[in-house]
Scaffold this active site. Structure first.
Site, PDB file in Angstrom:
ATOM      1  N   TYR A   1      -2.892  -1.105  10.079  1.00  0.00           N
ATOM      2  CA  TYR A   1      -2.708  -1.223   8.711  1.00  0.00           C
ATOM      3  C   TYR A   1      -1.264  -0.873   8.175  1.00  0.00           C
ATOM      4  O   TYR A   1      -0.712  -1.411   7.251  1.00  0.00           O
ATOM      5  CB  TYR A   1      -3.793  -0.376   7.970  1.00  0.00           C
ATOM      6  CG  TYR A   1      -3.860  -0.733   6.458  1.00  0.00           C
ATOM      7  CD1 TYR A   1      -4.522  -2.121   5.909  1.00  0.00           C
ATOM      8  CD2 TYR A   1      -3.376   0.300   5.584  1.00  0.00           C
ATOM      9  CE1 TYR A   1      -4.395  -1.977   4.767  1.00  0.00           C
ATOM     10  CE2 TYR A   1      -3.386   0.170   4.315  1.00  0.00           C
ATOM     11  CZ  TYR A   1      -3.929  -1.085   3.803  1.00  0.00           C
ATOM     12  OH  TYR A   1      -4.022  -1.279   2.283  1.00  0.00           O
TER      13      TYR A   1
ATOM     14  N   SER B   1       0.850  -1.107   0.032  1.00  0.00           N
ATOM     15  CA  SER B   1       0.098  -0.131   0.042  1.00  0.00           C
ATOM     16  C   SER B   1       0.766   1.219  -0.039  1.00  0.00           C
ATOM     17  O   SER B   1       2.096   1.246   0.521  1.00  0.00           O
ATOM     18  CB  SER B   1      -0.994  -0.013   1.296  1.00  0.00           C
ATOM     19  OG  SER B   1      -1.580   1.404   1.551  1.00  0.00           O
TER      20      SER B   1
END
Length: 258
Positions: free
Chosen positions: A163, A148
């Protein structure tokens, strides 16, 4: 000299995609099928896997749907075994399964943090290790971890400590596995998407204020379309990237450029 079609083609290759029941995973499966690969689709939601397998099968792709929770090592072993029993090989692994929790760090619970790390980091390693062993024995293969932009930069405005931590770990795990395995024929790289439509971003895409913020923050002035990940995916899966090792390609409309 090999043609472009030969460099980027995946005819006869076997590709495994985790998190294939929705969002980016579905897009990855369709792109790999379009490039000629046979597919093993893994996720927890069997009904969605079967639906996607039926769709791709209508176009001539040989598809095996396998229910799998990537945090369960027994299930990951079973996924590998099912792949080998059906196809006898594994050429590409797309480590796509992932989850998130959005909450200020001081409010995120221990269980939430551990769950996100378990899926995003541990699950990625379990799958990479199991399929990496198969590829190392064969002397070739490509593992593509889905990281990401928040494995490269912090999130902040969208608080999600677990995350961000997990994806940062995936980026460096990608470097390490690439460094360890490339001499033995197995390449490990990653894709770092920005904001694309998926179940994870569904609420954001439906919120006008959030979309205005996103367009303002992104140099390209818009979120990505799932198909815009196809180029990086096929590049890393194919022989076109034969000298690319341990890299993370940001597909982010310029988010990490500023």
């Amino acid at each position: 000299m090999r043609s472009v079609e030969e460099l980027f083609g995946l005819e006869g290759k076997v590709a495994v995609v985790t998190g294939a029941s929705s969002g980016l995973g579905v897009g990855f499966a369709r792109a790999l099928a379009g490039a000629g690969a046979h597919l093993v689709l893994a996720a927890r939601r069997t009904d969605r896997l079967k639906s996607l397998a039926a769709e791709l099968g209508e176009h001539g792709t040989d598809v095996l749907p396998v229910p799998c929770d990537v945090t369960d090592r027994v299930q990951v072993d079973a996924l590998r075994d099912a792949c080998l029993e059906r196809f006898g090989r594994a050429d590409v692994l797309v480590n796509n399964a992932g989850v998130t929790v959005t909450a200020p760090a001081e409010q995120e619970t221990d269980d939430e943090f551990l769950r996100v790390m378990d899926v995003n980091l541990n699950g990625t390693f379990f799958c990479a290790q199991r399929f990496g062993r198969v590829m190392l024995e064969a002397g070739s293969g490509s593992i593509i971890n889905i990281a990401s932009i928040f494995g490269i930069v912090g999130s902040g405005s969208i608080p999600q400590a677990s995350y961000v931590a997990s994806k940062g770990a995936v980026v460096n795990l990608t470097r390490e596995l690439g460094a360890q395995w490339s001499r033995r024929g197995v390449r490990v790289n990653a894709i770092a998407p920005a904001f694309f439509p998926s179940e994870m971003t569904g609420d954001m895409f439906e919120d006008e204020r959030s979309m205005k913020w996103l367009k303002r923050k992104t140099p390209a002035g818009r979120p990505g379309e799932v198909s815009e990940l196809d180029g990086a995916l096929i590049f890393l899966a194919s022989d076109a990237s034969s000298y690319v090792v341990g890299q993370t390609i940001a597909v982010d409309g310029g988010w990490t450029a500023i």
